[in-house]
Design a protein around this motif. Sequence first.
Motif, PDB file in Angstrom:
ATOM      1  N   MET B  74      -1.414 -55.793 -26.883  1.00 48.14           N
ATOM      2  CA  MET B  74      -1.270 -57.049 -26.137  1.00 48.14           C
ATOM      3  C   MET B  74      -1.644 -58.248 -27.008  1.00 48.14           C
ATOM      4  O   MET B  74      -0.964 -59.274 -27.007  1.00 48.14           O
ATOM      5  N   VAL B  75      -2.754 -58.122 -27.762  1.00 46.26           N
ATOM      6  CA  VAL B  75      -3.168 -59.203 -28.659  1.00 46.26           C
ATOM      7  C   VAL B  75      -2.065 -59.476 -29.684  1.00 46.26           C
ATOM      8  O   VAL B  75      -1.733 -60.628 -29.985  1.00 46.26           O
ATOM      9  N   GLY B  76      -1.472 -58.400 -30.209  1.00 46.77           N
ATOM     10  CA  GLY B  76      -0.411 -58.551 -31.207  1.00 46.77           C
ATOM     11  C   GLY B  76       0.784 -59.320 -30.647  1.00 46.77           C
ATOM     12  O   GLY B  76       1.298 -60.243 -31.290  1.00 46.77           O
ATOM     13  N   PHE B  77       1.204 -58.959 -29.443  1.00 51.26           N
ATOM     14  CA  PHE B  77       2.331 -59.671 -28.816  1.00 51.26           C
ATOM     15  C   PHE B  77       1.975 -61.143 -28.581  1.00 51.26           C
ATOM     16  O   PHE B  77       2.797 -62.034 -28.811  1.00 51.26           O
ATOM     17  N   ALA B  78       0.732 -61.374 -28.128  1.00 55.77           N
ATOM     18  CA  ALA B  78       0.313 -62.755 -27.867  1.00 55.77           C
ATOM     19  C   ALA B  78       0.309 -63.560 -29.167  1.00 55.77           C
ATOM     20  O   ALA B  78       0.753 -64.712 -29.197  1.00 55.77           O
ATOM     21  N   ALA B  79      -0.179 -62.940 -30.255  1.00 52.18           N
ATOM     22  CA  ALA B  79      -0.212 -63.639 -31.548  1.00 52.18           C
ATOM     23  C   ALA B  79       1.202 -64.020 -31.972  1.00 52.18           C
ATOM     24  O   ALA B  79       1.452 -65.122 -32.456  1.00 52.18           O
ATOM     25  N   ARG B  80       2.127 -63.101 -31.765  1.00 52.99           N
ATOM     26  CA  ARG B  80       3.507 -63.390 -32.149  1.00 52.99           C
ATOM     27  C   ARG B  80       4.093 -64.515 -31.296  1.00 52.99           C
ATOM     28  O   ARG B  80       4.815 -65.373 -31.779  1.00 52.99           O
ATOM     29  N   GLU B  81       3.738 -64.493 -30.020  1.00 56.91           N
ATOM     30  CA  GLU B  81       4.249 -65.516 -29.096  1.00 56.91           C
ATOM     31  C   GLU B  81       3.709 -66.904 -29.482  1.00 56.91           C
ATOM     32  O   GLU B  81       4.448 -67.886 -29.492  1.00 56.91           O
ATOM     33  N   ILE B  82       2.415 -66.969 -29.844  1.00 55.10           N
ATOM     34  CA  ILE B  82       1.816 -68.243 -30.277  1.00 55.10           C
ATOM     35  C   ILE B  82       2.563 -68.768 -31.503  1.00 55.10           C
ATOM     36  O   ILE B  82       2.926 -69.929 -31.595  1.00 55.10           O
ATOM     37  N   TRP B  83       2.804 -67.883 -32.434  1.00 54.91           N
ATOM     38  CA  TRP B  83       3.473 -68.221 -33.688  1.00 54.91           C
ATOM     39  C   TRP B  83       4.882 -68.729 -33.409  1.00 54.91           C
ATOM     40  O   TRP B  83       5.338 -69.726 -33.971  1.00 54.91           O
ATOM     41  N   ALA B  84       5.565 -68.049 -32.473  1.00 52.25           N
ATOM     42  CA  ALA B  84       6.963 -68.388 -32.206  1.00 52.25           C
ATOM     43  C   ALA B  84       7.102 -69.727 -31.492  1.00 52.25           C
ATOM     44  O   ALA B  84       8.140 -70.361 -31.556  1.00 52.25           O
ATOM     45  N   ARG B  85       6.035 -70.170 -30.806  1.00 56.83           N
ATOM     46  CA  ARG B  85       6.143 -71.408 -30.025  1.00 56.83           C
ATOM     47  C   ARG B  85       5.841 -72.653 -30.851  1.00 56.83           C
ATOM     48  O   ARG B  85       5.775 -73.740 -30.317  1.00 56.83           O
ATOM     49  N   GLN B  86       5.575 -72.511 -32.163  1.00 55.39           N
ATOM     50  CA  GLN B  86       5.256 -73.687 -32.982  1.00 55.39           C
ATOM     51  C   GLN B  86       6.485 -74.174 -33.726  1.00 55.39           C
ATOM     52  O   GLN B  86       7.222 -73.368 -34.280  1.00 55.39           O
ATOM     53  N   GLU B  87       6.640 -75.501 -33.742  1.00 53.37           N
ATOM     54  CA  GLU B  87       7.788 -76.055 -34.450  1.00 53.37           C
ATOM     55  C   GLU B  87       7.543 -76.022 -35.963  1.00 53.37           C
ATOM     56  O   GLU B  87       8.458 -75.849 -36.754  1.00 53.37           O
ATOM     57  N   ARG B  88       6.282 -76.226 -36.349  1.00 57.40           N
ATOM     58  CA  ARG B  88       5.907 -76.099 -37.757  1.00 57.40           C
ATOM     59  C   ARG B  88       4.860 -75.010 -37.855  1.00 57.40           C
ATOM     60  O   ARG B  88       3.792 -75.125 -37.255  1.00 57.40           O
ATOM     61  N   ARG B  89       5.169 -73.972 -38.629  1.00 56.58           N
ATOM     62  CA  ARG B  89       4.277 -72.816 -38.696  1.00 56.58           C
ATOM     63  C   ARG B  89       3.627 -72.715 -40.058  1.00 56.58           C
ATOM     64  O   ARG B  89       4.226 -73.090 -41.068  1.00 56.58           O
ATOM     65  N   LEU B  90       2.408 -72.185 -40.075  1.00 58.53           N
ATOM     66  CA  LEU B  90       1.766 -71.863 -41.333  1.00 58.53           C
ATOM     67  C   LEU B  90       2.574 -70.772 -42.027  1.00 58.53           C
ATOM     68  O   LEU B  90       2.972 -69.805 -41.391  1.00 58.53           O
ATOM     69  N   LYS B  91       2.778 -70.945 -43.342  1.00 53.26           N
ATOM     70  CA  LYS B  91       3.514 -69.920 -44.083  1.00 53.26           C
ATOM     71  C   LYS B  91       2.652 -68.661 -44.230  1.00 53.26           C
ATOM     72  O   LYS B  91       1.427 -68.752 -44.281  1.00 53.26           O
ATOM     73  N   GLY B  92       3.318 -67.530 -44.340  1.00 49.56           N
ATOM     74  CA  GLY B  92       2.634 -66.287 -44.702  1.00 49.56           C
ATOM     75  C   GLY B  92       1.823 -65.682 -43.566  1.00 49.56           C
ATOM     76  O   GLY B  92       1.989 -66.039 -42.404  1.00 49.56           O
ATOM     77  N   TRP B  93       0.919 -64.764 -43.938  1.00 47.58           N
ATOM     78  CA  TRP B  93       0.172 -63.974 -42.949  1.00 47.58           C
ATOM     79  C   TRP B  93      -0.727 -64.837 -42.090  1.00 47.58           C
ATOM     80  O   TRP B  93      -1.028 -64.501 -40.948  1.00 47.58           O
ATOM     81  N   ARG B  94      -1.170 -65.983 -42.621  1.00 46.19           N
ATOM     82  CA  ARG B  94      -2.106 -66.804 -41.851  1.00 46.19           C
ATOM     83  C   ARG B  94      -1.493 -67.354 -40.574  1.00 46.19           C
ATOM     84  O   ARG B  94      -2.184 -67.594 -39.594  1.00 46.19           O
ATOM     85  N   GLY B  95      -0.153 -67.553 -40.587  1.00 48.36           N
ATOM     86  CA  GLY B  95       0.536 -68.047 -39.408  1.00 48.36           C
ATOM     87  C   GLY B  95       0.274 -67.174 -38.191  1.00 48.36           C
ATOM     88  O   GLY B  95       0.027 -67.667 -37.096  1.00 48.36           O
ATOM     89  N   LEU B  96       0.323 -65.862 -38.392  1.00 54.90           N
ATOM     90  CA  LEU B  96       0.064 -64.935 -37.288  1.00 54.90           C
ATOM     91  C   LEU B  96      -1.429 -64.706 -37.093  1.00 54.90           C
ATOM     92  O   LEU B  96      -1.916 -64.598 -35.976  1.00 54.90           O
ATOM     93  N   ALA B  97      -2.159 -64.644 -38.216  1.00 56.36           N
ATOM     94  CA  ALA B  97      -3.551 -64.182 -38.149  1.00 56.36           C
ATOM     95  C   ALA B  97      -4.462 -65.173 -37.430  1.00 56.36           C
ATOM     96  O   ALA B  97      -5.343 -64.764 -36.675  1.00 56.36           O
ATOM     97  N   ILE B  98      -4.246 -66.472 -37.637  1.00 52.80           N
ATOM     98  CA  ILE B  98      -5.170 -67.452 -37.043  1.00 52.80           C
ATOM     99  C   ILE B  98      -5.081 -67.423 -35.522  1.00 52.80           C
ATOM    100  O   ILE B  98      -6.101 -67.343 -34.839  1.00 52.80           O
ATOM    101  N   GLY B  99      -3.850 -67.446 -34.982  1.00 50.12           N
ATOM    102  CA  GLY B  99      -3.696 -67.360 -33.533  1.00 50.12           C
ATOM    103  C   GLY B  99      -4.238 -66.040 -33.004  1.00 50.12           C
ATOM    104  O   GLY B  99      -4.981 -66.001 -32.022  1.00 50.12           O
ATOM    105  N   GLY B 100      -3.887 -64.938 -33.667  1.00 50.90           N
ATOM    106  CA  GLY B 100      -4.273 -63.610 -33.204  1.00 50.90           C
ATOM    107  C   GLY B 100      -5.771 -63.379 -33.210  1.00 50.90           C
ATOM    108  O   GLY B 100      -6.342 -62.934 -32.212  1.00 50.90           O
TER     109      GLY B 100
END
Lengths: 197, 268
Positions: B74-100
Amino acid sequence: MLEAINLTRLHIGPVNLCLADGEVVAITGPSGSGKSVLLRAIADLDPNEGQLKTQSGMRADTPAPDWRRKVAYLPAESGWWADSVGEHFKAPNQVDLASLAIAPEAMGWDVARLSSGERQRLAFLRLLELNPDVLLLDEPTAPLDAENTARFEARLKRCISAGVSVVLVTHDPVQAARIADRHFVLADGQLAEAAHV
Amino acid sequence: MSEYVELSYIDIALASVFLLLNGALSLWLRLGIARNLAFAMVRMVVQLLLVGLLLKSLFAIQSPWLTLLVALIMVGFAAREIWARQERRLKGWRGLAIGGTSMGASVGVVALVALIVLVQPEPWWHPRFALPLLGMIMGNAMTGVSLSLDTLHTALNREQRAIEAQLLLGADKWQAMRPFIRQAMRAGFMPSINAMAAIGVVSLPGMMTGQILSGVDPNEAVKYQLMVMFLIAGATGLAVILATLGSARALSDDRDRLRVDRLRKVKT
């Protein structure tokens, strides 16, 4: 005094440059040759390699905010973060506005109503509040008319006679000849000293 | 209290009539959303039927490790959803990791406290309590975090010149970014504040309504809802603060530079 040893940023460099106290170096070069990139690297605004030194010490041993107070950079387009002009100054009442022919009530104005020339002159005065050892100026008089350019240069000369070293990026060869002690050209990422100013 | 009224699949099919009517109207009005509407509807039906089956077997198996695994997914899906909802995303692994990580940490701590100290089911990790609680808290925290990160990234990128002007006058990175960090945190807090203000007056929350419909005394349902709202607002606030600070840190470096070059604009 400012010394750059093997300064490298993106396609620029390695750049080696040494300025004595009160010395002015003009840098010219075609648009896109990286003059602003070089000034940003000296101000440590972008990641770069190489060593930089002033009379206060090595850049590597100096916290970045302290470095930028000593090696002060005036970008071609200034940035403003508050609504009124006065909020951008440490001591708004002590700024010598008259030296650049700015109205005494300007500190109470909204930034939004400033002309590009006023912004540039105020950004310069804001920078001088830091008492820097080195000034990095990126086409500082581009938005100014002839009269205001003359005032700007007169104010700059006061700094130079007080020992401030200046790196001046300009498109105006006449200005370079008027102010600078030495003249460099930046092309293909390399800085080369021109034969004469 | 009245007994729980069981729904048949025919009842559910009948309930969808109004949505189908919406679909027909949108076709007639040429709104261009009929496909999206149909897809979202089918997706909802499939996801909920599957999760029903999954929960049923999880309740039967009663394994702490399986419960933990589902929580992590569930946390993984939520992290992906947070990442997908940003117009400007952090490059690389940090984009997913910070939200997650910010969400996993704050929601995890709050849910643990709720299970061990407040609800105290036997055993404390029982999936019938742990997973719905986690889901409710996480769904809200996810909205808050994605709003705050979207606000932060947009503001730092747009205000680069103003931020660098402060850096050039000797401000450190936190001083220069402070107004935009505050703005981002406020954006993340707003949905919780709005929800708390409207609850009971404008909206009756789904969990409470569900409990009342299934025969629970309204006072008991209100108590559960209050607890859940406190947990949701608390966990969301923590997640928003952690994620905003983490992202601001990732968008600057140890020489007090602003690093918007670490952002990537998503083509929309």
